[in-house]
Design a protein around this motif. Sequence first.
Motif, PDB file in Angstrom:
ATOM      1  N   VAL A 304       0.845  -1.209   0.000  1.00 34.73           N
ATOM      2  CA  VAL A 304       0.000   0.000   0.000  1.00 34.73           C
ATOM      3  C   VAL A 304       0.879   1.258   0.000  1.00 34.73           C
ATOM      4  CG1 VAL A 304      -1.678   1.314   1.366  1.00 34.73           C
ATOM      5  CG2 VAL A 304      -2.024  -1.133   0.975  1.00 34.73           C
ATOM      6  N   ARG A 305       1.979   1.220   0.741  1.00 35.37           N
ATOM      7  CA  ARG A 305       2.911   2.361   0.764  1.00 35.37           C
ATOM      8  C   ARG A 305       3.485   2.590  -0.629  1.00 35.37           C
ATOM      9  NH1 ARG A 305       6.762   0.325   3.547  1.00 35.37           N
ATOM     10  NH2 ARG A 305       5.663   0.411   5.532  1.00 35.37           N
ATOM     11  N   ALA A 306       3.884   1.483  -1.285  1.00 33.59           N
ATOM     12  CA  ALA A 306       4.505   1.600  -2.617  1.00 33.59           C
ATOM     13  C   ALA A 306       3.516   2.178  -3.627  1.00 33.59           C
ATOM     14  CB  ALA A 306       5.000   0.233  -3.080  1.00 33.59           C
ATOM     15  N   LYS A 307       2.248   1.786  -3.531  1.00 33.52           N
ATOM     16  CA  LYS A 307       1.277   2.219  -4.550  1.00 33.52           C
ATOM     17  C   LYS A 307       0.688   3.603  -4.240  1.00 33.52           C
ATOM     18  CE  LYS A 307      -2.308   0.640  -7.516  1.00 33.52           C
ATOM     19  NZ  LYS A 307      -1.932   0.382  -8.842  1.00 33.52           N
ATOM     20  N   PHE A 308       0.425   3.873  -2.955  1.00 35.14           N
ATOM     21  CA  PHE A 308      -0.314   5.105  -2.624  1.00 35.14           C
ATOM     22  C   PHE A 308       0.472   6.079  -1.741  1.00 35.14           C
ATOM     23  CE2 PHE A 308      -3.468   1.721  -3.228  1.00 35.14           C
ATOM     24  CZ  PHE A 308      -4.191   2.263  -4.280  1.00 35.14           C
ATOM     25  N   GLY A 309       1.642   5.676  -1.270  1.00 30.62           N
ATOM     26  CA  GLY A 309       2.432   6.552  -0.393  1.00 30.62           C
ATOM     27  C   GLY A 309       1.768   6.759   0.959  1.00 30.62           C
ATOM     28  N   VAL A 310       0.951   5.783   1.373  1.00 26.38           N
ATOM     29  CA  VAL A 310       0.204   5.917   2.627  1.00 26.38           C
ATOM     30  C   VAL A 310       0.615   4.794   3.585  1.00 26.38           C
ATOM     31  CG1 VAL A 310      -2.108   5.625   3.604  1.00 26.38           C
ATOM     32  CG2 VAL A 310      -1.791   7.035   1.600  1.00 26.38           C
ATOM     33  N   GLU A 311       0.736   5.157   4.873  1.00 25.97           N
ATOM     34  CA  GLU A 311       1.119   4.167   5.891  1.00 25.97           C
ATOM     35  C   GLU A 311      -0.139   3.574   6.519  1.00 25.97           C
ATOM     36  OE1 GLU A 311       3.909   1.993   7.281  1.00 25.97           O
ATOM     37  OE2 GLU A 311       4.498   3.762   6.114  1.00 25.97           O
ATOM     38  N   LEU A 312      -0.307   2.269   6.417  1.00 28.61           N
ATOM     39  CA  LEU A 312      -1.452   1.632   7.090  1.00 28.61           C
ATOM     40  C   LEU A 312      -1.050   1.306   8.522  1.00 28.61           C
ATOM     41  CD1 LEU A 312      -3.010  -0.930   4.572  1.00 28.61           C
ATOM     42  CD2 LEU A 312      -3.825   1.351   5.168  1.00 28.61           C
TER      43      LEU A 312
END
Length: 325
Positions: A304-312
């Motif tokens: 998710v970080r790689a695709k959206f730059g967001v930390e889950l």
Amino acid sequence: MTVASPASLYSDLDVEWTLDAPLASHTWYGVGGRADVLIRPRSLEALTTLVRRCHRDDIPLRVLGSGANLLVDDDGVDGVVIKLDEPFFQAVEWNVDGRVERLRAFGGASMEKLVQHCARRGVRGLEQMSGIPASVGGAIRMNAGGKFGAIGDAVDAVAILGMDGEIRIFPREAINFGYRTTSLPAGIVVWASFRVTEDDPIACRERVLEIFKYKKSTQPMGAASAGCMFRNPTMPDGTVESAGRLIDLAGVKGTRVGAALVSPRHGNFLAFEPVFTNESGETITAPSRTDDMRQLVEMVQDAVRAKFGVELETEVVFWRRGERP
Ligand SMILES: Cc1cc2nc3c(=O)[nH]c(=O)nc-3n(C[C@H](O)[C@H](O)[C@H](O)COP(=O)(O)OP(=O)(O)OC[C@H]3O[C@@H](n4cnc5c(N)ncnc54)[C@H](O)[C@@H]3O)c2cc1C
């Protein structure tokens, strides 16, 4: 560093205790190691004394609710684990202060039973909790809820036993309930009171059933999971996005590490599936291990970080030996 729990902490108190207690059967995931000692206080006095002593001797202390949002490490946990499942801590009092519209439930009471009980009595206010497995204390700590509201919507007051052994009562107005969080201080939820209203019992039951059916139709409730693994994140533009949708778009639904699997049905459900068919059509049996689930969580976060730059961020609470709770 792990910390031992001497018997002098609890052996003279009105408690049940189990040394080297397996925790897997106390959690919905059904995995994880043992607690050095699992203690079940029978009275408020025993609980407060135990908490004071742990604080005094710097012993890690953890509270176990119904284990529906918990992953215990394969090596278990040190210090003391408390479970509030003796009758005193499961009590529910109706008509508190003579008022029909207020009920009080102790921290170890079952949320599911409370919701059912309210429906049968024709009491409205907690139906949003239908289908959410929890103890009252765990539900308050997490501000559990969903599409139909959260537990905080119904709270009148919460009593917290602080780690110093003092009980403080927080009225609704003094608590901020956020998305799966509250502003309540660290400590044990001893009881919570709720604002409720009387209604037609049939209408109440129908509403509870309707919410339960919705939940069942949208989430794989039977799997060995803890509901949603991740919190819904805030995106760079300030909007809140569904973690499940991001996981789906990152293409990791169905990803597996050992028996740990990202549900092909709901991306935010990470469950154990110990018996499965591999790509060659062979039936495989793999042990359910917390370590595999941790690795899977990291793989999902990376994707998710790689695709959206967001930390889950995980919503599920992880317990680990040597880590301060
Ligand atoms: C099938 C399934 C579906 C789910 N669906 C939802 C959902 O729709 N919405 C939702 O919000 N959650 C959902 N969950 C997660 C879970 O139901 C909630 O997080 C619930 O609040 C956990 O309560 P618990 O008593 O099981 O807490 P536990 O899992 O036992 O503990 C969770 C945390 O609460 C703390 N805690 C427990 N009791 C106390 C206490 N008395 N005082 C202080 N701290 C305490 C623990 O120390 C821990 O940090 C689901 C879980 C499952 C398995």
